[in-house]
Design an enzyme around this catalytic site. Structure first.
Site, mmCIF file in Angstrom:
data_model
loop_
_atom_site.group_PDB
_atom_site.id
_atom_site.type_symbol
_atom_site.label_atom_id
_atom_site.label_comp_id
_atom_site.label_asym_id
_atom_site.label_seq_id
_atom_site.Cartn_x
_atom_site.Cartn_y
_atom_site.Cartn_z
ATOM 1 N N ARG A 292 48.438 43.897 35.261
ATOM 2 C CA ARG A 292 46.987 44.078 35.334
ATOM 3 C C ARG A 292 46.356 44.425 33.989
ATOM 4 O O ARG A 292 45.215 44.050 33.718
ATOM 5 C CB ARG A 292 46.652 45.153 36.367
ATOM 6 C CG ARG A 292 46.997 44.729 37.786
ATOM 7 C CD ARG A 292 46.436 45.694 38.804
ATOM 8 N NE ARG A 292 46.761 45.292 40.159
ATOM 9 C CZ ARG A 292 46.313 45.911 41.255
ATOM 10 N NH1 ARG A 292 45.509 46.961 41.132
ATOM 11 N NH2 ARG A 292 46.642 45.481 42.451
ATOM 12 N N ASP B 214 32.194 54.149 45.442
ATOM 13 C CA ASP B 214 33.512 53.758 44.946
ATOM 14 C C ASP B 214 33.602 54.156 43.480
ATOM 15 O O ASP B 214 32.588 54.296 42.791
ATOM 16 C CB ASP B 214 33.735 52.250 45.101
ATOM 17 C CG ASP B 214 35.222 51.885 45.151
ATOM 18 O OD1 ASP B 214 35.739 51.676 46.259
ATOM 19 O OD2 ASP B 214 35.858 51.854 44.087
#
Length: 280
Positions: A44, A145
């Site tokens: 990632r 979030d």
């Protein structure tokens, strides 16, 4: 150190640097990344190395070690998991309506979707509550979030048609507009559903949360706490309890059963919990 001409996805991530990145992520966000996730982290963050033109993960570690670095948001976004779908664990939405109706039709509802990802959960809440209670109830859904990238997607409320394929035709008509022309192949959440949800960036690890208004009737924090260590989980549960109205409901993920009954909740089954009225 890797050769300068090595592609980022072929640059090795040493165990020492991986541990340092894990510690940084935990100290900033409370997320406890499992020790076996080295390959995932390497994969990632390889994209960030390419974008930034960095030679290796040690250089990236140096960059994010600066607490004022403008890379922090990208670092968090890259390492947080955002698996979600409309009506995921659908029994929760059915039970929410049943439990609310048992107390009479509410005049106002405040629900918090903590860890809302790309918006499917809060929009499912909006759809479900609007259909169950209609205009008789004022519905306010707060969706938060840590990841700014997924919040941008959520706020747009536009999804590939494949994301709503599993919904009934009734739900599709009720909550979505099908795109045409340049928007063909996409579905947009109807404005009347979208207006019930407000999105906000928030770190659950922060000492204070910028929440306005009265208490919540329900908090959805599903498949979020599994990424935190036990002390952080217990602290979150105490804070959630304080934000719920008497008898308020907490919904957690199927793998997040609350085993510590001293935290002020009792189980209603199916990973649904009601706030106890005696102080924990």
């Amino acid at each position: 150190m890797a050769p300068r001409d090595a592609a980022p996805d072929r640059v090795p991530l040493s165990l020492e640097t991986f541990q340092a990145l894990r510690n940084l992520l935990h100290s900033h966000s409370g997320i406890a990344l499992a020790p076996h996730k080295l390959t995932m982290v390497q994969s990632r963050l390889a994209k960030r190395l390419r974008i930034l033109g960095l030679p290796d993960y040690e250089a990236y570690l140096q960059k994010v070690s600066d607490p004022d670095s403008d890379e922090w948001a990208e670092f968090i976004n890259a390492l947080t998991t955002n698996l979600t779908s409309f009506f995921r664990e659908g029994h929760h939405f059915t039970r929410l309506v049943e439990l609310l109706e048992a107390q009479g039709v509410p005049r106002q509802l405040r629900i918090w979707s903590a860890g809302c990802s790309t918006g499917e959960e809060p929009y499912t809440l909006a759809m479900t509550l609007a259909k169950a209670f209609g205009k008789a109830t004022t519905i306010q859904i707060l969706a938060t979030d840590l990841d700014t990238a997924v919040l941008e997607t959520a706020a747009r409320g536009v999804y590939p048609l494949a994301r709503i394929e599993g919904l009934s035709e009734d739900w599709k008509r009720f909550a979505f507009l099908r795109g045409t022309g340049a928007q063909q192949g996409q579905a947009r959440v109807r404005p009347e559903i979208r207006s019930l949800v407000s999105f906000q960036q928030m770190n659950l690890r922060d000492a204070s949360w910028p929440l306005e208004g009265g208490p919540f009737q329900a908090i959805f924090c599903r498949n979020v706490m599994i990424y935190f260590d036990k002390p952080t989980q217990r602290n979150l549960l105490r804070r959630y309890r304080a934000l719920l109205q008497p008898g308020g409901l907490l919904f957690v993920g199927h793998s997040e059963a609350l085993l510590d009954h001293s935290l002020g909740f009792h189980s209603l089954g199916q990973t649904i919990y009601r706030r106890k009225e005696e102080a924990p």
